[in-house]
Design a protein around this motif. Structure first.
Motif, PDB file in Angstrom:
ATOM      1  N   HIS A  69       0.871  -1.172   0.000  1.00 13.21           N
ATOM      2  CA  HIS A  69       0.000   0.000   0.000  1.00 13.21           C
ATOM      3  C   HIS A  69       0.909   1.223   0.000  1.00 13.21           C
ATOM      4  CE1 HIS A  69       0.978  -0.600   4.177  1.00 13.21           C
ATOM      5  NE2 HIS A  69       0.231   0.376   4.638  1.00 13.21           N
ATOM      6  N   HIS A  71       1.271   3.864   2.210  1.00  7.90           N
ATOM      7  CA  HIS A  71       1.644   4.623   3.415  1.00  7.90           C
ATOM      8  C   HIS A  71       3.136   4.918   3.425  1.00  7.90           C
ATOM      9  CE1 HIS A  71      -2.182   3.229   5.787  1.00  7.90           C
ATOM     10  NE2 HIS A  71      -2.425   4.164   4.884  1.00  7.90           N
ATOM     11  N   ASP A  73       5.581   4.624   5.436  1.00  3.01           N
ATOM     12  CA  ASP A  73       6.585   3.657   5.921  1.00  3.01           C
ATOM     13  C   ASP A  73       6.838   2.538   4.916  1.00  3.01           C
ATOM     14  OD1 ASP A  73       3.878   3.102   6.738  1.00  3.01           O
ATOM     15  OD2 ASP A  73       4.609   1.492   8.035  1.00  3.01           O
ATOM     16  N   HIS A  74       6.073   2.499   3.816  1.00  5.99           N
ATOM     17  CA  HIS A  74       6.262   1.471   2.792  1.00  5.99           C
ATOM     18  C   HIS A  74       6.773   2.067   1.478  1.00  5.99           C
ATOM     19  CE1 HIS A  74       4.191  -1.564   5.296  1.00  5.99           C
ATOM     20  NE2 HIS A  74       3.773  -0.441   5.847  1.00  5.99           N
ATOM     21  N   HIS A 152      -7.136  -2.623   6.357  1.00  3.77           N
ATOM     22  CA  HIS A 152      -6.106  -1.839   7.050  1.00  3.77           C
ATOM     23  C   HIS A 152      -6.778  -0.499   7.319  1.00  3.77           C
ATOM     24  CE1 HIS A 152      -2.286  -0.353   8.288  1.00  3.77           C
ATOM     25  NE2 HIS A 152      -1.914   0.215   7.157  1.00  3.77           N
ATOM     26  N   ASP A 174       0.752  -4.959   6.931  1.00  6.15           N
ATOM     27  CA  ASP A 174      -0.227  -4.080   7.568  1.00  6.15           C
ATOM     28  C   ASP A 174      -1.600  -4.708   7.385  1.00  6.15           C
ATOM     29  OD1 ASP A 174       2.164  -2.562   6.967  1.00  6.15           O
ATOM     30  OD2 ASP A 174       1.058  -0.783   7.627  1.00  6.15           O
TER      31      ASP A 174
HETATM   32 ZN    ZN Z   1      -0.085   1.115   6.579  1.00  2.77          ZN
END
Ligand code: ZN
Ligand code: ZN
Length: 279
Positions: A69, A71, A73-74, A152, A174
């Motif tokens: 996804h 976000h 942090d990814h 999520h 996640d």
């Molecule tokens: Zn996430």
């Protein structure tokens, strides 16, 4: 296949002496085919993707990146992946389709373009392509992939099951199964997409941001408990479970305690960013 854990932290990077043993980089796992040292498929581009460059033996990355996804942090490591950002690289970046008429590159540019960041994704050096993927099966870099949507928070999120024909890894960094109800243990529903992704997998890499007593106060942020990850692995017949996407303020000592709590379960590992598993 060889599985390199390059970033195992969730939500935001966690530098500092309390985090050195498990590591502070955010989500990234790289896969190399049997007999090959150099990875060709990368799962997520958290800050851990910076560590992939050193696996490339001085060469450019030639392969694919699948994002679970979008976000931060990814995704935040992407422009710092120097093995991919060089003139001789070839990188196909695949992200969950964001809906009819929503263009992949335009979506990525919302997070990576001035004034938020100096360059856009298509200004990375090398031969880059950007595409959306739908739930289902597809082939990439000699791997078979099953993609399925999982609950999520805030944006479409996929779990992936990747197989090389001999071994399989399930990647669900996640996942908020309590979105679908408490399930039989109170840790979230063991729903069909999760069971399908993890079915008889050699390794289940799963969101373990929380532990069960934290769910009541924190599940609304969109994550799962370690107990759920282990329960899903058991129900789906996964042979090994890697607890992943650790809470950013969870110290090494606290992760040791979580590992000790599940030490009876011989198939459970608390992921560290130096872990390499051969499946
Ligand atoms: Zn996430
Ligand atoms: Zn995350």
């Amino acid at each position: 296949m060889k599985v390199h854990f390059l970033g195992v932290r969730g939500s935001t990077a966690a530098p500092g002496i309390e985090f050195v043993r498990y590591g502070g980089h955010t989500s990234c796992v790289a896969l190399a085919h049997d007999g090959e040292e150099v990875p060709s498929l990368i799962l997520d581009a958290g800050t851990g993707i910076r560590r992939c460059s050193r696996l490339l033996a001085g060469g450019a990355f030639q392969g694919a990146i699948l994002l679970s996804h979008l976000h931060w942090d990814h995704f935040h490591g992407l422009p710092f992946f120097f093995g991919g950002d060089r003139p001789d690289s070839r990188v196909s970046l695949h992200v969950p389709d964001q809906g009819p008429g929503v263009e992949v590159l335009a979506t990525l540019e919302r997070a990576m373009s001035p004034p938020h960041f100096p360059i856009r994704p298509d200004q990375l050096r090398g031969d880059w392509s950007f595409s959306g993927i739908s739930p289902g099966t597809f082939e990439v870099e000699g791997f078979s992939v099953l993609a399925a949507e999982i609950p999520h928070k805030g944006g479409r999120t996929f779990g992936y099951r990747v197989s090389d024909g001999h071994a399989s890894i399930t990647y669900m960094p996640d996942h908020c199964p309590t979105n679908l109800g408490p399930g039989p243990d109170g840790w979230g529903e063991y729903h069909q997409s999760a069971l399908d992704l993890a079915a008889n997998s050699d390794l289940l890499v799963h969101d373990s941001q929380l532990v069960a007593p934290e769910l009541a106060a924190e599940a609304s942020f969109g994550h799962a408990a370690a107990e759920y990850a282990i329960g899903l692995g058991r129900r789906a017949g996964a042979r090994q479970v890697a607890l992943f996407h650790h809470k950013p303020d969870r110290t090494d000592d606290q992760l040791d305690e979580i590992g000790a709590r599940f030490a009876r379960e011989s198939s459970v590992e608390v992921a560290t960013e130096s872990m390499v598993l051969v499946l």
